[in-house]
Enzyme design. Structure first.
Site, PDB file in Angstrom:
ATOM      1  N   CYS A  22       0.884  -1.018  -0.099  1.00  0.00           N
ATOM      2  CA  CYS A  22       0.081   0.015  -0.057  1.00  0.00           C
ATOM      3  C   CYS A  22       0.928   1.312  -0.185  1.00  0.00           C
ATOM      4  CB  CYS A  22      -0.870   0.102   1.252  1.00  0.00           C
ATOM      5  SG  CYS A  22       0.172   0.194   2.650  1.00  0.00           S
ATOM      6  N   GLU A  78       0.367  -0.446  15.985  1.00  0.00           N
ATOM      7  CA  GLU A  78      -0.217   0.656  15.668  1.00  0.00           C
ATOM      8  C   GLU A  78      -1.011   0.888  16.887  1.00  0.00           C
ATOM      9  OE1 GLU A  78      -3.988   1.785  12.912  1.00  0.00           O
ATOM     10  OE2 GLU A  78      -2.220   0.462  11.487  1.00  0.00           O
TER      11      GLU A  78
END
Length: 651
Positions: free
Chosen positions: A12, A125
Site C-alpha cells: 500500500c 499501531e
C-alpha cells in the site's frame, strides 16, 4: 484452470513510502536504524539490513547521534520523546492514515472526551495511538464494546470519540459502532479504516467467492494479511496463507477450476509475481500436463485455431482482402483489417502482387477449402520477440510518452505499451511527469511478461549511462585553464557548484567576482549559466576547482589607468575596522580610509559615520605602486570649519 489475481494486492502507499524513506535515509546518512521491524515482511527487512538499515530491538540499543526511521505503524510518543532527548534523530515513516488516528486520539483528550479504538490491543499501531491519550478504550470487536457498557450503565454518558485500526475488518468496525451509537449518548465516529485496506478486503471477498482454492500471501505477523485470510475462509472452502512461493504444493490445487490470489499490504510485488508464476506451474502439474507453446499462442490469439506460421506469395490485392498462395490445397486470404495496425492503411499501400509475405493461420475451413491468415498478429509477435531480445542485449530503444500512469509513465515502443516507474523516468523525485507526455525518449527494457502483456522499462539507465560517458569525457580531457560553459546546480555560503557537462565543479566565493561579496547570491542563482575555467583538479578525489574571474584583466592596472593622486572617486565601503574603513575603488582594488580621514572631527570608531555597503566620495591622497596600497580621504573633501575668532584682549 485459471488464476484470479487481486488488483490491489501488495504494497500500500504507506508501506511503500516507509520502505523508500528508509532506503533514502540509509543512502544519505551512510546507514540508519529501524526500531523493531519497519514493516511486517522478513524479506524486505533483510533487504533493508543489507542496505545499512540496522535493526534495534529497543530504544536502549540506539546510540546518541544515530538516525532512526520509525516504522510505518507509528511509534509510542514516550519512545520518540526519550530518543530525541538523547540526541537521536527521528525520521517518521508512519503511514499518514496512522498519524491521523493519533491526532484524533490527542484531540479527543483535549476536548475532555475518551478515545475508543476498534482494533487489536497488542498491535504496534494501536499501542502507538494509545500513547497519545491518557486512558483510551481498545475494543477488539462488538462483544468487548457491549461488555464494557454492560459492566456500568453510567458509562453510556461518557463522551466518546471512536476510531478504527487502519487494517480493521470493516464488518467488525461497523458492528461495534452500531452498538456504541445505540447505547451512548455522546459519541463521535471517525471511519479511519484505510481505503486501500477496504479495497483489498473487498476484492479478496469477491475473488474468494468465485474460487475453489484461495492463496493469501503475507507475513504471518501482519494484521491485514491475517484479516484477509479470515475474510477468504468465510467464502472459500480451501484457503492457504503463505509467506513464500516454496510453501505451495500441487496437491492443494487438485480438483480446482478457479484459484484466487491476494496479498497483504506488506508484501512486495516480487514475491507476488513469484507466487503467481509458481501457482501457474503447480496448477499445470495438478492437471497432469504442460501447456505447449502452440496452446499458449492459442490462448493469446483468441481467433487463432492452428497457430501455424506460413510464408506465401501475394496473388491478388483487393480493397477488402489480399489473396495468398501458401502452397497448399486451401485458398488463403488476409482481411484488410489483419494486414496492419493502422486502420487507415489501404491494402495496395502495404503489399503488391508477387510479394512474399509471412502470416499466421488464424482459421482453417477444410469443408469450404480456405484458410484465414493474419499478418498483423505475426508482426505483433515479432515486436514482442524484439523487445524480449532487447532485455538480454540491453538494447536502447526509442519511444513516445503517451500518458502518465499511477506510479510512472507509459511509453509506446513500436506499438507496445511500456511502463516506466517514476523512479526510472529520469525526472527528479516529485516532478510533474505530465511534462514528458508526447516527448520522444530513449529507454532500456528491464522486464517482459508476454503472457500478461506487461513490459517495464528504464529511461534513467540510459540517461545515467550518457551522464557517465560525459563525465569520462570531461576527466579524460580536463586541464588547468580550460574553459567550460556550466550551469549553477547548488549554492553554499562559501561558493557555488557548477555542472560543466555531467561533472560538478566548485567555484569558491572569492573566485566569483573581483568585487568583495558576502554571499554567492549577490552575483548568481541556481540555474544561471556561467562561463568558467579550471583552476585545479584532483582525478582521484574527483574534485574540480573552477573560477569565473577574467584573469586577463588586472584590477590594479585598471585602477592605475583611471585614477591618480588627487582624483576623487565614488567608492563603496566593504569593511569596517577599528583603525579605519576599507573601500572598493574599482572591482578587485580596495583603499584604506584611516579613521583620522573619515570626518572633520574626532570620532570614536568608523561605524559612527560609515556603514558597510555605503557609497561615498573620497579623494585619493596616496598610492604605493610597489605594495599596491591606496590611501583615501573623505575629510579632504569636507568644507573646513570656520576658525573661531580670537577674543579681544581685556583692557
Amino acid at each position: 484452470m485459471r488464476v484470479l489475481l487481486a488488483k490491489s494486492a501488495g504494497f500500500c502507499y504507506g508501506v511503500e513510502r516507509a520502505v523508500e524513506l528508509a532506503k533514502k535515509t540509509a543512502a544519505e546518512r551512510g546507514g540508519c536504524v529501524m526500531l523493531g521491524d519497519l514493516i511486517h515482511n522478513a524479506q524486505v527487512i533483510a533487504e533493508l539490513e543489507a542496505l545499512g538499515v540496522r535493526r534495534a530491538e529497543s530504544p536502549a540499543d540506539i546510540r546518541s547521534g544515530e538516525t532512526v526511521v520509525l516504522r510505518s505503524h507509528g511509534e509510542r510518543r514516550d519512545v520518540v520523546e526519550e530518543l530525541e532527548s538523547r540526541g537521536v534523530r527521528c525520521v517518521s515513516a508512519a503511514c499518514p492514515n496512522v498519524l491521523r488516528i493519533q491526532k484524533l486520539a490527542a484531540q479527543a483528550e483535549r476536548e475532555g472526551r475518551r478515545a475508543a479504538i476498534i482494533g487489536e490491543p497488542h498491535h504496534p499501531e494501536i499501542r502507538a495511538v494509545a500513547s497519545y491519550c491518557a486512558d483510551p478504550l481498545i475494543f477488539g470487536g462488538p462483544e468487548e464494546a457491549a461488555a464494557w457498557l454492560a459492566e456500568d450503565p453510567s458509562r453510556r454518558e461518557i463522551p466518546i470519540t471512536v476510531t478504527a485500526q487502519t487494517t480493521c475488518i470493516r464488518e467488525l468496525f461497523e458492528t461495534s459502532v452500531k452498538i456504541l451509537k445505540k447505547q451512548c449518548t455522546n459519541v463521535k465516529i471517525f471511519d479511519t479504516i484505510c481505503n486501500a485496506t477496504h479495497r483489498r478486503q473487498s476484492e479478496a471477498a469477491e475473488i474468494a467467492a468465485q474460487a475453489d482454492a484461495m492463496v493469501v500471501v503475507g507475513d504471518r505477523r501482519s494484521a491485514n494479511t491475517k484479516h484477509l485470510t479470515e475474510i477468504c475462509n468465510e467464502r472459500c472452502p480451501r484457503v492457504l496463507q503463505i509467506e513464500r512461493a516454496d510453501e505451495l504444493s500441487p496437491d492443494f490445487f487438485n480438483g480446482c477450476s478457479v484459484a484466487g490470489l491476494t496479498a497483504g499490504a506488506s508484501t512486495p510485488a516480487g514475491i507476488i509475481k513469484e507466487v503467481y508464476a509458481t501457482m501457474s506451474e503447480e496448477i499445470k502439474t495438478a492437471e497432469n500436463g504442460e501447456e505447449s507453446f502452440e496452446e499458449l499462442l492459442n490462448q493469446s490469439f483468441k481467433t487463432l485455431n492452428t497457430g501455424e506460421k506460413v510464408t506465401g506469395i501475394v496473388t491478388a490485392v483487393g480493397p477488402t482482402e489480399v489473396q495468398v498462395d501458401v502452397g497448399a490445397k486451401q485458398a488463403a486470404y488476409i482481411k484488410a483489417s489483419e494486414l496492419s495496425d493502422d486502420p487507415n492503411a489501404k491494402p495496395e499501400d502495404i503489399v503488391k502482387v508477387g510479394d512474399e509475405i509471412e502470416a499466421y493461420i488464424v482459421r482453417v475451413n477444410d469443408v469450404e477449402g480456405y484458410a484465414e491468415l493474419s499478418k498483423k498478429r505475426l508482426d505483433t509477435v515479432k515486436v514482442w520477440e524484439n523487445i524480449e531480445q532487447a532485455v538480454e542485449d540491453k538494447t536502447i530503444m526509442e519511444g513516445v510518452v503517451t500518458e502518465v500512469n499511477k506510479g510512472g509513465i507509459v511509453v509506446s515502443v513500436k506499438g507496445v505499451r511500456v511502463f516506466v516507474p517514476a523512479s526510472q523516468s529520469g525526472m527528479p523525485r516529485g516532478a510533474d511527469l505530465s511534462t514528458m507526455v508526447k516527448s520522444k525518449v530513449q529507454l532500456r527494457i528491464t522486464e517482459v511478461n508476454r503472457a500478461r502483456r506487461r513490459v517495464v522499462g528504464s529511461i534513467r539507465s540510459v540517461t545515467d549511462e550518457a551522464r557517465k560517458a560525459a563525465q569520462d569525457e570531461i576527466w579524460n580531457n580536463i586541464e588547468v585553464g580550460k574553459h567550460y560553459t556550466g550551469t549553477v546546480k547548488s549554492m553554499t555560503a562559501y561558493g557555488v557548484f557548477v555542472d560543466i557537462g555531467g561533472v560538478d565543479g566548485m567555484v569558491h566565493i572569492s573566485e566569483l567576482s573581483w568585487s568583495r561579496i558576502k554571499t554567492p547570491s549577490e552575483v548568481c542563482k541556481v540555474g544561471d549559466t556561467l562561463e568558467v575555467y579550471v583552476i585545479s583538479y584532483d582525478p582521484e578525489k574527483r574534485k574540480i576547482s573552477l573560477g569565473v574571474k577574467d584573469r586577463s584583466i588586472n584590477p590594479w592596472d585598471v585602477f592605475m589607468s583611471k585614477y591618480h593622486v588627487g582624483d576623487v572617486a565614488k567608492v563603496r565601503i566593504v569593511k569596517l575596522m577599528t583603525f579605519g574603513a576599507f573601500a572598493e575603488v574599482v572591482p578587485g582594488v580596495d583603499g584604506l580610509i584611516h579613521i583620522s580621514q573619515i570626518a572633520d572631527r574626532r570620532i570614536e570608531k568608523p561605524s559612527d559615520v560609515l556603514s558597510e555597503g555605503q557609497e561615498v566620495d573620497a579623494e585619493i591622497i596616496a598610492v604605493d605602486e610597489e605594495k599596491k596600497k591606496i590611501s583615501l580621504s573623505i575629510r579632504a573633501l569636507l568644507t573646513p570649519a570656520a576658525e573661531e575668532e580670537a577674543p579681544a584682549d581685556a583692557e
